[in-house]
Design a protein around this motif. Structure first.
Motif, short mmCIF file in Angstrom:
data_model
loop_
_atom_site.label_atom_id
_atom_site.label_comp_id
_atom_site.label_asym_id
_atom_site.label_seq_id
_atom_site.Cartn_x
_atom_site.Cartn_y
_atom_site.Cartn_z
N PRO A 82 0.80 -1.24 0.00
CA PRO A 82 0.00 0.00 0.00
C PRO A 82 0.83 1.29 0.00
CG PRO A 82 -0.88 -1.57 1.58
CD PRO A 82 0.42 -2.14 1.06
N GLU A 83 2.05 1.22 0.44
CA GLU A 83 2.91 2.41 0.44
C GLU A 83 3.22 2.91 -0.97
OE1 GLU A 83 5.69 -1.16 0.61
OE2 GLU A 83 3.83 -0.59 1.59
N LEU A 84 2.97 2.08 -1.98
CA LEU A 84 3.18 2.48 -3.38
C LEU A 84 2.03 3.32 -3.93
CD1 LEU A 84 4.50 -0.89 -4.89
CD2 LEU A 84 5.83 1.13 -4.24
N ALA A 85 0.92 3.38 -3.21
CA ALA A 85 -0.27 4.06 -3.72
C ALA A 85 -0.01 5.51 -4.11
CB ALA A 85 -1.40 3.98 -2.70
N GLU A 86 0.73 6.22 -3.33
CA GLU A 86 0.94 7.64 -3.63
C GLU A 86 1.79 7.87 -4.87
OE1 GLU A 86 -0.56 10.54 -2.48
OE2 GLU A 86 -1.86 8.94 -1.75
N THR A 87 2.51 6.87 -5.31
CA THR A 87 3.30 7.04 -6.54
C THR A 87 2.59 6.50 -7.77
OG1 THR A 87 4.48 4.96 -6.14
CG2 THR A 87 5.53 6.99 -5.34
N THR A 88 1.61 5.61 -7.60
CA THR A 88 0.93 5.03 -8.76
C THR A 88 -0.52 5.49 -8.88
OG1 THR A 88 0.37 3.05 -7.51
CG2 THR A 88 2.37 2.97 -8.84
N THR A 89 -1.23 5.58 -7.78
CA THR A 89 -2.65 6.00 -7.77
C THR A 89 -2.87 6.95 -6.59
OG1 THR A 89 -3.24 4.01 -6.51
CG2 THR A 89 -3.50 3.90 -8.91
N PRO A 90 -2.30 8.15 -6.65
CA PRO A 90 -2.37 9.05 -5.50
C PRO A 90 -3.81 9.43 -5.12
CG PRO A 90 -1.52 10.18 -7.44
CD PRO A 90 -1.64 8.74 -7.79
N LYS A 91 -4.04 9.55 -3.81
CA LYS A 91 -5.39 9.82 -3.29
C LYS A 91 -5.97 11.15 -3.76
CE LYS A 91 -5.06 7.18 1.05
NZ LYS A 91 -5.08 5.91 0.53
N ASN A 92 -5.13 12.14 -4.07
CA ASN A 92 -5.67 13.42 -4.54
C ASN A 92 -6.17 13.34 -5.99
OD1 ASN A 92 -3.14 13.33 -5.79
ND2 ASN A 92 -2.79 15.52 -5.52
#
Length: 136
Positions: A82-92
């Motif tokens: 899950p730590e990869l989320a901000e680089t691949t599918t960022p929450k913003n």
């Protein structure tokens, strides 16, 4: 249509045609309301903003599915790390993503200027995500 984060392949998506993409999006943001982009074949389902800043941040894209395809490895990696989320599918930018097989339902209500986006899990038939977007 989305401006995906760095690291996404640019072949066969709008990012590979930046001038044409800009021309189309500039036209849409010049006063056309109620535009929603619907795409597929990315091997994951998603509701996300086309861009995170500027006039295009209020434009949405829906990636339907995924159907019976193999999962997108970039998005599948987020489920494992899950730590990869901000680089691949960022929450913003990405409100919802899933590599699990799903049906995508759109319910349009022109009188209220809304569309409800619903992803339904193919195995359980349970709604895995639902959001109503309002257009001005």
């Amino acid at each position: 249509m989305a401006q995906f984060p760095l690291g996404w392949p640019k072949k066969d998506i709008w990012a590979g045609y930046p001038e044409q993409r800009d021309e189309l999006l500039d036209h849409v943001t010049s006063g056309i309301s109620g535009v929603l982009f619907l795409s597929g074949d990315h091997h994951f389902g998603s509701l996300h903003r086309v861009e995170t800043t500027g006039a295009r941040k209020d434009l949405w894209e829906i990636l339907a599915g995924p159907g019976a395809s193999t999962p997108n490895p970039l998005v599948a990696a987020v489920e494992l790390a899950p730590e990869l989320a901000e680089t691949t599918t960022p929450k913003n930018q990405f409100e919802y993503t899933s590599v699990h097989h799903a049906a995508t339902f759109l319910t349009f209500n022109p009188a209220e200027k809304t569309v409800t986006v619903r992803f339904v899990d193919a195995e359980t038939e349970a709604t895995s995500f639902e959001r109503t977007l309002t257009f001005s």
